[in-house]
Design a protein around this motif. Structure first.
Motif, PDB file in Angstrom:
ATOM      1  N   ARG A  23      12.408  34.939  31.540  1.00 50.02           N
ATOM      2  CA  ARG A  23      12.876  33.842  30.341  1.00 50.02           C
ATOM      3  C   ARG A  23      13.844  32.792  30.970  1.00 50.02           C
ATOM      4  N   LYS A  24      13.267  31.521  30.464  1.00 57.47           N
ATOM      5  CA  LYS A  24      13.764  30.500  31.086  1.00 57.47           C
ATOM      6  C   LYS A  24      14.528  29.697  29.721  1.00 57.47           C
ATOM      7  N   GLY A  25      15.886  29.438  30.287  1.00 61.04           N
ATOM      8  CA  GLY A  25      16.422  28.509  29.229  1.00 61.04           C
ATOM      9  C   GLY A  25      18.049  28.335  29.763  1.00 61.04           C
ATOM     10  N   GLU A  26      18.904  27.936  28.858  1.00 64.25           N
ATOM     11  CA  GLU A  26      20.357  27.672  29.280  1.00 64.25           C
ATOM     12  C   GLU A  26      21.156  28.116  28.396  1.00 64.25           C
ATOM     13  N   VAL A  27      22.623  28.349  28.892  1.00 59.77           N
ATOM     14  CA  VAL A  27      23.685  28.650  27.774  1.00 59.77           C
ATOM     15  C   VAL A  27      24.698  27.738  27.935  1.00 59.77           C
ATOM     16  N   LEU A  28      25.155  27.132  26.955  1.00 54.08           N
ATOM     17  CA  LEU A  28      26.055  25.966  26.709  1.00 54.08           C
ATOM     18  C   LEU A  28      27.348  26.670  26.250  1.00 54.08           C
ATOM     19  N   VAL A  29      28.342  26.499  26.959  1.00 54.56           N
ATOM     20  CA  VAL A  29      29.685  27.100  26.792  1.00 54.56           C
ATOM     21  C   VAL A  29      30.459  26.127  26.323  1.00 54.56           C
ATOM     22  N   PRO A  64      34.703  35.215  20.146  1.00 58.87           N
ATOM     23  CA  PRO A  64      33.750  34.330  20.490  1.00 58.87           C
ATOM     24  C   PRO A  64      32.383  33.906  19.585  1.00 58.87           C
ATOM     25  N   GLN A  65      31.784  32.957  19.600  1.00 56.27           N
ATOM     26  CA  GLN A  65      30.705  32.736  18.648  1.00 56.27           C
ATOM     27  C   GLN A  65      29.529  32.771  19.744  1.00 56.27           C
ATOM     28  N   LEU A  66      28.534  33.745  19.186  1.00 58.06           N
ATOM     29  CA  LEU A  66      27.573  33.876  20.282  1.00 58.06           C
ATOM     30  C   LEU A  66      26.192  33.621  19.373  1.00 58.06           C
ATOM     31  N   ASP A  67      25.794  32.482  19.509  1.00 59.92           N
ATOM     32  CA  ASP A  67      24.561  31.927  18.874  1.00 59.92           C
ATOM     33  C   ASP A  67      23.254  32.097  19.994  1.00 59.92           C
ATOM     34  N   GLY A  68      22.136  32.163  19.399  1.00 56.46           N
ATOM     35  CA  GLY A  68      20.980  32.255  20.194  1.00 56.46           C
ATOM     36  C   GLY A  68      20.759  33.314  21.004  1.00 56.46           C
ATOM     37  N   PHE A  69      21.295  34.333  20.619  1.00 53.56           N
ATOM     38  CA  PHE A  69      21.213  35.782  21.579  1.00 53.56           C
ATOM     39  C   PHE A  69      20.291  36.655  21.087  1.00 53.56           C
ATOM     40  N   ASP A  70      19.724  36.222  19.922  1.00 55.77           N
ATOM     41  CA  ASP A  70      18.683  37.327  19.049  1.00 55.77           C
ATOM     42  C   ASP A  70      19.381  38.619  18.958  1.00 55.77           C
ATOM     43  N   ASN A 128      26.199  29.194  23.403  1.00 64.38           N
ATOM     44  CA  ASN A 128      24.787  28.978  22.677  1.00 64.38           C
ATOM     45  C   ASN A 128      23.533  29.069  23.459  1.00 64.38           C
ATOM     46  N   ASN A 129      22.898  30.108  23.530  1.00 70.55           N
ATOM     47  CA  ASN A 129      21.759  30.397  24.214  1.00 70.55           C
ATOM     48  C   ASN A 129      20.435  29.790  23.712  1.00 70.55           C
ATOM     49  N   LYS A 130      19.962  29.033  24.455  1.00 70.16           N
ATOM     50  CA  LYS A 130      18.606  28.176  24.244  1.00 70.16           C
ATOM     51  C   LYS A 130      17.582  28.816  25.104  1.00 70.16           C
ATOM     52  N   THR A 131      16.505  29.637  24.423  1.00 68.88           N
ATOM     53  CA  THR A 131      15.335  29.969  25.474  1.00 68.88           C
ATOM     54  C   THR A 131      14.239  28.880  25.404  1.00 68.88           C
ATOM     55  N   TYR A 132      14.009  28.364  26.363  1.00 66.39           N
ATOM     56  CA  TYR A 132      12.858  27.467  26.591  1.00 66.39           C
ATOM     57  C   TYR A 132      11.327  28.077  26.787  1.00 66.39           C
ATOM     58  N   SER A 133      11.381  29.137  27.480  1.00 65.48           N
ATOM     59  CA  SER A 133      10.059  29.757  27.689  1.00 65.48           C
ATOM     60  C   SER A 133      10.109  31.243  28.083  1.00 65.48           C
ATOM     61  N   LEU A 134       9.150  32.257  27.898  1.00 64.69           N
ATOM     62  CA  LEU A 134       9.070  33.677  28.273  1.00 64.69           C
ATOM     63  C   LEU A 134       7.663  33.608  28.880  1.00 64.69           C
ATOM     64  N   LEU A 177      25.219  37.725  29.114  1.00 66.97           N
ATOM     65  CA  LEU A 177      26.615  37.620  28.916  1.00 66.97           C
ATOM     66  C   LEU A 177      27.371  38.010  30.055  1.00 66.97           C
ATOM     67  N   ILE A 178      27.055  39.212  30.623  1.00 68.43           N
ATOM     68  CA  ILE A 178      27.551  39.528  31.696  1.00 68.43           C
ATOM     69  C   ILE A 178      27.679  38.416  33.182  1.00 68.43           C
ATOM     70  N   PHE A 179      26.455  37.809  33.248  1.00 70.44           N
ATOM     71  CA  PHE A 179      26.520  36.778  34.151  1.00 70.44           C
ATOM     72  C   PHE A 179      27.424  35.533  33.701  1.00 70.44           C
ATOM     73  N   ILE A 180      27.386  35.227  32.472  1.00 71.25           N
ATOM     74  CA  ILE A 180      28.228  34.201  32.138  1.00 71.25           C
ATOM     75  C   ILE A 180      29.942  34.448  32.206  1.00 71.25           C
ATOM     76  N   CYS A 181      30.035  35.748  32.053  1.00 74.13           N
ATOM     77  CA  CYS A 181      31.622  36.071  32.361  1.00 74.13           C
ATOM     78  C   CYS A 181      31.926  35.960  33.755  1.00 74.13           C
ATOM     79  N   THR A 182      30.870  36.521  34.655  1.00 71.70           N
ATOM     80  CA  THR A 182      31.254  36.216  36.307  1.00 71.70           C
ATOM     81  C   THR A 182      31.253  34.951  36.445  1.00 71.70           C
ATOM     82  N   GLN A 183      30.555  34.106  35.951  1.00 73.21           N
ATOM     83  CA  GLN A 183      30.771  32.575  36.260  1.00 73.21           C
ATOM     84  C   GLN A 183      31.794  31.859  35.707  1.00 73.21           C
TER      85      GLN A 183
END
Length: 126
Positions: A2-8, A20-26, A55-61, A102-108
């Motif tokens: 899954r390719k995309g980006e998460v904007l915080v 938190p507002q969690l958008d785009g996580f299906d 805000n998670n945006k998935t570009y491709s799978l 989300l766990i990856f985002i927390c570590t970052q």
């Protein structure tokens, strides 16, 4: 893969702590009920998200049809060849990819906290 980006970013409204507002996580159920369950899932594990907009945006799978170890090796090599320092390879089960991201985002966020605080102090002292 899954390719995309998460904007915080800061939300447009001030939110109470731990909202938190969690958008785009299906997430599949009713949004607010599901978001409360997710927040509680992380709180029980000692993880609390700042009240920001995620805000998670998935570009491709892309489906990799081989063993997981080969997929990891292939995508790691691809990132190294591109010398891509702004992307990460997050590995987790497909049915709960949202939690892996989300766990990856927390570590970052935790990793960058010291530098963010120093930067904030430097701007404040100017």
């Amino acid at each position: 893969m899954r390719k995309g980006e998460v904007l915080v970013e800061k939300p447009t409204l001030l939110l109470p702590p731990g909202s938190p507002q969690l958008d785009g996580f299906d997430f599949r159920d009713a949004y607010q009920q599901q978001q409360d369950m997710i927040t509680n899932f992380f709180l029980v594990r000692g993880i609390e998200f700042p009240s920001l907009k995620y805000n998670n945006k998935t570009y491709s799978l892309d489906i990799f049809e081989d063993r997981l170890s080969k997929a990891i090796e292939q995508y790691t090599q691809d990132l190294q060849k591109e010398e891509n320092v702004t992307s990460g390879l997050v590995i987790g089960p497909e049915d709960c990819w949202q939690f892996s991201v989300l766990i990856f985002i927390c570590t970052q966020i935790v990793r960058s906290a010291d530098n963010d605080i120093k930067s904030f102090r430097n701007r404040w002292n100017r």
